[in-house]
Enzyme design. Sequence first.
Site, PDB file in Angstrom:
ATOM      1  N   HIS A 109       1.262  -1.153   0.325  1.00 44.88           N
ATOM      2  CA  HIS A 109      -0.055   0.246   0.164  1.00 44.88           C
ATOM      3  C   HIS A 109       0.696   1.466   0.023  1.00 44.88           C
ATOM      4  O   HIS A 109       2.285   1.264   0.071  1.00 44.88           O
ATOM      5  CB  HIS A 109      -0.572  -0.500   1.286  1.00 44.88           C
ATOM      6  CG  HIS A 109      -0.748  -0.248   2.567  1.00 44.88           C
ATOM      7  ND1 HIS A 109       0.722   0.164   3.282  1.00 44.88           N
ATOM      8  CD2 HIS A 109       0.076  -1.484   3.581  1.00 44.88           C
ATOM      9  CE1 HIS A 109       0.426  -0.403   4.342  1.00 44.88           C
ATOM     10  NE2 HIS A 109       0.636  -1.562   4.584  1.00 44.88           N
ATOM     11  N   HIS A 133       4.025   1.146   2.043  1.00 39.05           N
ATOM     12  CA  HIS A 133       5.074   0.193   1.870  1.00 39.05           C
ATOM     13  C   HIS A 133       5.188   1.355   0.953  1.00 39.05           C
ATOM     14  O   HIS A 133       7.384   1.231   0.514  1.00 39.05           O
ATOM     15  CB  HIS A 133       4.934  -1.148   1.519  1.00 39.05           C
ATOM     16  CG  HIS A 133       4.040  -1.612   2.245  1.00 39.05           C
ATOM     17  ND1 HIS A 133       2.900  -2.502   2.134  1.00 39.05           N
ATOM     18  CD2 HIS A 133       5.110  -2.806   3.126  1.00 39.05           C
ATOM     19  CE1 HIS A 133       2.922  -3.636   2.877  1.00 39.05           C
ATOM     20  NE2 HIS A 133       3.742  -3.231   3.769  1.00 39.05           N
ATOM     21  N   ASP A 137       4.419  -0.990  13.414  1.00 41.34           N
ATOM     22  CA  ASP A 137       5.294  -1.730  13.888  1.00 41.34           C
ATOM     23  C   ASP A 137       6.351  -1.704  14.912  1.00 41.34           C
ATOM     24  O   ASP A 137       7.321  -2.082  14.754  1.00 41.34           O
ATOM     25  CB  ASP A 137       5.999  -3.165  13.537  1.00 41.34           C
ATOM     26  CG  ASP A 137       4.379  -3.350  12.685  1.00 41.34           C
ATOM     27  OD1 ASP A 137       3.500  -3.899  13.031  1.00 41.34           O
ATOM     28  OD2 ASP A 137       4.807  -3.157  11.411  1.00 41.34           O
ATOM     29  N   MET A 175      -2.157   3.246   7.338  1.00 43.08           N
ATOM     30  CA  MET A 175      -2.477   1.770   7.283  1.00 43.08           C
ATOM     31  C   MET A 175      -1.480   0.998   6.843  1.00 43.08           C
ATOM     32  O   MET A 175      -0.204   0.378   8.097  1.00 43.08           O
ATOM     33  CB  MET A 175      -1.341   2.605   5.410  1.00 43.08           C
ATOM     34  CG  MET A 175      -2.094   3.639   5.126  1.00 43.08           C
ATOM     35  SD  MET A 175      -1.251   4.130   3.085  1.00 43.08           S
ATOM     36  CE  MET A 175      -2.401   5.998   3.373  1.00 43.08           C
ATOM     37  N   SER A 199      -1.664  -3.669   5.093  1.00 47.06           N
ATOM     38  CA  SER A 199      -2.212  -4.998   4.657  1.00 47.06           C
ATOM     39  C   SER A 199      -3.633  -5.304   5.093  1.00 47.06           C
ATOM     40  O   SER A 199      -4.403  -6.020   4.230  1.00 47.06           O
ATOM     41  CB  SER A 199      -0.991  -5.587   4.160  1.00 47.06           C
ATOM     42  OG  SER A 199       0.267  -4.860   4.047  1.00 47.06           O
ATOM     43  N   ARG A 200      -3.184  -5.644   6.340  1.00 46.47           N
ATOM     44  CA  ARG A 200      -4.972  -6.020   7.180  1.00 46.47           C
ATOM     45  C   ARG A 200      -5.954  -5.265   6.933  1.00 46.47           C
ATOM     46  O   ARG A 200      -7.426  -5.999   6.992  1.00 46.47           O
ATOM     47  CB  ARG A 200      -4.719  -6.722   8.455  1.00 46.47           C
ATOM     48  CG  ARG A 200      -3.440  -7.907   8.213  1.00 46.47           C
ATOM     49  CD  ARG A 200      -3.368  -7.916   9.680  1.00 46.47           C
ATOM     50  NE  ARG A 200      -2.574  -9.937   9.859  1.00 46.47           N
ATOM     51  CZ  ARG A 200      -1.262  -9.487  10.344  1.00 46.47           C
ATOM     52  NH1 ARG A 200      -0.844  -8.734  10.673  1.00 46.47           N
ATOM     53  NH2 ARG A 200      -0.596 -10.828  10.388  1.00 46.47           N
TER      54      ARG A 200
HETATM   55  O1  PAF Z   1       6.888  -5.274   8.798  1.00 44.63           O
HETATM   56  C1  PAF Z   1       6.429  -6.860   8.123  1.00 44.63           C
HETATM   57  O2  PAF Z   1       5.627  -6.958   7.597  1.00 44.63           O
HETATM   58  C2  PAF Z   1       6.800  -8.468   8.399  1.00 44.63           C
HETATM   59  O3  PAF Z   1       7.443  -8.629   9.656  1.00 44.63           O
HETATM   60  C3  PAF Z   1       8.773  -8.114   8.124  1.00 44.63           C
HETATM   61  C4  PAF Z   1       9.360  -7.225   8.775  1.00 44.63           C
HETATM   62  C5  PAF Z   1       8.274  -8.316   6.744  1.00 44.63           C
HETATM   63  C6  PAF Z   1       8.627  -9.950   8.080  1.00 44.63           C
HETATM   64  O4  PAF Z   1       8.554 -10.750   7.903  1.00 44.63           O
END
Ligand code: PAF
Length: 285
Positions: free
Chosen positions: A34, A37, A150, A184, A186-187
């Site tokens: 999205h 990213h 995250d 934002m 993906s979920r």
């Molecule tokens: O944040 C994410 O999308 C995932 O946890 C990652 C860092 C790509 C690891 O799979």
Amino acid sequence: MEIITSVAEMTAWSNQRLKAAETIALVPTMGCLHTGHLSLLRTAQGAADVVVLSIFVNPLQFGPNEDFSRYPRPFTADCEAIAANQGDVVFAPQPSSFYPDDFATTVTVRGLTAGLCGASRPGHFDGVSTVVAKLFHVVKPNIAVFGQKDFQQLAVIKAMTADLNWDIEIIGHPIVRESDGLAMSSRNRYLSPTERQSALCLWQGLHNTRHAVKHGEHNCHSLLAQLRAQISTDPTVEIDYLSIVDDTTLQPQTQIDTHSILAMAIKIGTTRLIDNGYLTLEESL
Ligand code: PAF
């Protein structure tokens, strides 16, 4: 833009770049890209000569009752988006070659992974640190860019990188939000229109808590009680955790200071959402 699926080819590509004295930035993702990213991609492009964006839905970081099998995998659309944004390489390893049957190694970061998402998702951060360690070895980046949504993951990866003496600069990218404040993710695709409306409680909760801090409430217990009461007015929202933690130790705080982060995780229907933010932004002091 090149798509590389073989581990050996990826490392050979990186070796060539490094030999030519070019710097490599890695943007690890699980695909379903999205705007957030793409903004990580842009940051990476500004920080290094070439950028590798990895797409790998990492089975190790999903619990048995989580959404691994239904996690969206729009690979062609993802590659088109990266090509349209001048990405250099998409690295998409095959699960069977990344984790062969005899794969037996786990990278564990202790301490930082104990609370918050680590408490609700046992084994999740072992899965994340293991896959990121593998990506670091295969891609050999000088820089790696991760989203601050995250923020516990970011702290864990910074700790792992320092502990294992990797000479990789870890860049945290600010949360990218929709115009109504929803972070934002993906979920977000899983949400029905009414669920999406309910999900705004995260942004509203952050906003209201910042407002309360600005108006003098610095007791974390009271702030969290107010937030819990606000979010609980919507019966479709299940609170996983609401916590005010120090941005470095991730330990719960009792009083607000300039390191205080509000961290939230909720479930709406079958969708788990997280959000976070500093509570003492300049405008709230
Ligand atoms: O944040 C994410 O999308 C995932 O946890 C990652 C860092 C790509 C690891 O799979």
